[in-house]
Design an enzyme around this catalytic site. Structure first.
Site, PDB file in Angstrom:
ATOM      1  CG  PHE A  11      -1.466   0.776   1.362  1.00 26.63           C
ATOM      2  CD1 PHE A  11      -1.715   2.097   0.508  1.00 26.63           C
ATOM      3  CD2 PHE A  11      -1.030   1.445   2.737  1.00 26.63           C
ATOM      4  CE1 PHE A  11      -2.617   3.261   1.488  1.00 26.63           C
ATOM      5  CE2 PHE A  11      -2.716   3.310   3.320  1.00 26.63           C
ATOM      6  CZ  PHE A  11      -2.430   3.552   2.112  1.00 26.63           C
ATOM      7  CB  ILE A  12       3.050   3.046   2.326  1.00 27.88           C
ATOM      8  CG1 ILE A  12       1.057   2.996   3.340  1.00 27.88           C
ATOM      9  CG2 ILE A  12       3.287   4.488   3.017  1.00 27.88           C
ATOM     10  CD1 ILE A  12       2.462   2.919   4.982  1.00 27.88           C
ATOM     11  CG  ASP A  33       7.319  -6.232  -2.030  1.00 25.42           C
ATOM     12  OD1 ASP A  33       6.899  -7.612  -1.804  1.00 25.42           O
ATOM     13  OD2 ASP A  33       5.975  -4.839  -2.138  1.00 25.42           O
ATOM     14  CG  LEU A  35       6.192  -9.459  -5.908  1.00 20.09           C
ATOM     15  CD1 LEU A  35       5.545 -10.490  -6.905  1.00 20.09           C
ATOM     16  CD2 LEU A  35       5.327  -8.522  -5.063  1.00 20.09           C
ATOM     17  CG  PHE A  83       8.092   1.667   2.529  1.00 22.17           C
ATOM     18  CD1 PHE A  83       7.003   2.513   3.495  1.00 22.17           C
ATOM     19  CD2 PHE A  83       8.530   2.309   1.399  1.00 22.17           C
ATOM     20  CE1 PHE A  83       6.815   3.836   3.257  1.00 22.17           C
ATOM     21  CE2 PHE A  83       8.909   3.358   1.286  1.00 22.17           C
ATOM     22  CZ  PHE A  83       7.859   5.209   1.869  1.00 22.17           C
ATOM     23  CB  SER A  87       1.370  -3.849   7.851  1.00 22.67           C
ATOM     24  OG  SER A  87       0.941  -4.632   6.502  1.00 22.67           O
ATOM     25  CB  THR A 127       4.076   1.427  13.156  1.00 29.60           C
ATOM     26  OG1 THR A 127       2.765   2.466  13.489  1.00 29.60           O
ATOM     27  CG2 THR A 127       5.072   0.740  13.570  1.00 29.60           C
ATOM     28  CG  ASP A 128       0.679   5.830  14.889  1.00 29.78           C
ATOM     29  OD1 ASP A 128       1.036   4.443  15.173  1.00 29.78           O
ATOM     30  OD2 ASP A 128       0.004   6.018  15.417  1.00 29.78           O
ATOM     31  CD  GLU A 129      -0.333  -0.168  15.013  1.00 30.91           C
ATOM     32  OE1 GLU A 129      -0.043  -1.007  16.045  1.00 30.91           O
ATOM     33  OE2 GLU A 129      -0.879   0.377  14.653  1.00 30.91           O
ATOM     34  CE1 TYR A 152       3.568  -3.575  11.515  1.00 34.15           C
ATOM     35  CE2 TYR A 152       2.032  -2.669  13.711  1.00 34.15           C
ATOM     36  CZ  TYR A 152       2.891  -2.509  12.027  1.00 34.15           C
ATOM     37  OH  TYR A 152       3.207  -1.214  11.430  1.00 34.15           O
ATOM     38  CE  LYS A 156       7.244  -1.253  11.081  1.00 34.83           C
ATOM     39  NZ  LYS A 156       7.661  -1.130   9.797  1.00 34.83           N
ATOM     40  N   PRO A 207     -17.908  -5.530  10.281  1.00 33.49           N
ATOM     41  CG  PRO A 207     -15.811  -6.395  10.049  1.00 33.49           C
ATOM     42  CD  PRO A 207     -17.475  -5.570   9.203  1.00 33.49           C
TER      43      PRO A 207
END
Ligand code: NAD
Ligand code: TYD
Length: 340
Positions: A11-12, A33, A35, A83, A87, A127-129, A152, A156, A207
């Protein structure tokens, strides 16, 4: 400048490759990548052919040292933008080992080879996570201690610490960016916004985990990619830069807004069991990148969401192909409790 972008079919990453080819004429981009289920060459089909020598795709694994070495020796890149990752938090709860292998070991393989082969700059997309969860007030700054809660986020955070160690021990030129939740075109429909949009467009249940009061800070993917390019070009070695949208939404409010914009009924919403360890709130203080590098998000949420909705409406084939493949099995398992 030769830039290896890992995970450029996700995505990003694909949005970043597109931005680079469009706005950085002096760059040659090598997209490395594996894939996996999330990597989709279709995401770059429009630009890949047109870019000629400025773009090359190489299929490979960031955790495969020999393959990465071969790539770096052949291309002699000036910079790496990492990247590549597993994710999705829900998948990390089911299979954490894969996350450690790609997100943590993979980052170290790239760091080591970048140093050994003289790559000038390494940018780690984090990531902010990694900061954990917030209460009702306050925001994450770059000084907030790391306190990851999901496998996850922990994989990271470990990678961020390896970047820190590479800087401290070897003086390597490493920069780290930590951003909030992204939305926009080409996002895999397992993540909140594209999942809800594609389900609603197919009149399928939506959901919502737990009470739906969890808060995320939404950022348009193109704004994120511009920030990453800026940090690569002008960020100070060894520094961390937070990137956020100043745009907090409770999940349930956001889902209701999406339904309203699509003209679909709220009766599609289903409350399903909460994600284990679900972080309550994320919010990013991005004052540092604004002050020091002059970055600002350009998309308002209103405009960014309308554009994103239009993209998912006009690219129905893209997400229907994904949802009719291997993803069906994951969906059936993950949402087994959903009320019909
Ligand atoms: P994504 O899942 O859409 O794409 C990941 C890409 O990495 C895919 O193309 C996949 O094939 C590739 N990949 C996976 N394992 C690989 C491996 N071992 N070797 C090489 N390639 C591999 O992810 P995304 O949402 O585009 O996220 C990109 C990065 O941004 C990740 O590092 C993620 O942690 C970070 N991030 C994402 C968000 C978000 O909201 N999506 C927010 C903050 C940070
Ligand atoms: P997600 O897009 O998975 O991103 P992250 O967990 O990395 O923030 O989820 C965003 C929010 O939406 C998060 O609070 C979990 C919630 N969520 C649901 O309520 N239902 C879903 O089916 C999914 C995938 C997420």
């Amino acid at each position: 400048m030769k830039v290896v972008v890992t995970g450029g079919c996700g995505f990003i990453g694909s949005n970043f490759v597109r931005l680079a080819l469009e706005t950085r004429p002096a760059w040659r981009v090598i997209n490395y990548d594996l894939l996996t289920y999330a990597g989709n060459p279709e995401n770059l089909a429009d630009v890949a052919g047109a870019a000629g020598d400025r773009y090359r795709f190489v299929r490979g694994d960031v955790a495969d040292k020999e393959a990465v070495q071969k790539l770096f020796e052949a291309e002699q890149p000036d910079a790496i933008v990492n990247f590549a990752a597993e994710s999705h938090v829900d998948r990390s709860i089911k299979d954490p080992v894969r996350f450690v292998r790609t997100n943590t070991v993979g980052t170290q393989v790239l760091l080591t080879l970048a140093r050994e082969l003289g790559v000038k700059r390494f940018l780690q997309v984090s990531t902010d996570e990694v900061y954990g969860s917030l209460g009702p007030t306050g925001k994450f700054t770059e000084q907030t201690p790391l306190a990851p809660n999901s496998p996850y986020a922990a994989s990271k955070a470990a990678a961020d610490l390896l970047c820190r160690a590479a800087r401290h021990t070897f003086g390597q030129d490493v920069v780290v960016t930590r951003c909030s939740n992204n939305y926009g075109p080409y996002q895999f429909p397992e993540k909140l916004i594209p999942l809800m949009l594609s389900n609603a467009m197919s009149d399928q249940p939506l959901p919502v985990y737990g009470d739906g009061q969890h808060v995320r800070d939404w950022l348009h993917v193109r704004d994120h990619c511009e920030a990453v390019a800026l940090v690569l070009e002008r960020g100070v070695a060894g520094e961390v830069y937070n990137i956020g949208g100043n745009n907090e939404w409770k999940n349930l409010d956001l889902v209701r807004l999406l339904l309203k914009l699509l003209g679909k009924p709220e009766s599609l919403i289903r409350f399903v069991p909460d994600r284990p360890g679900h972080d309550r709130r994320y919010a990013i203080d991005c004052g540092k990148i604004e002050r020091e590098l002059g970055w600002r998000p350009r998309h308002t949420f209103e405009a960014g969401l309308s554009e994103t909705i239009a993209w998912y409406q006009t690219h129905r084939g893209w997400w229907e192909r994904i949802k009719s493949g291997e993803y069906r099995k994951y969906y059936a398992e993950q949402y087994a409790t959903i009320a019909k």
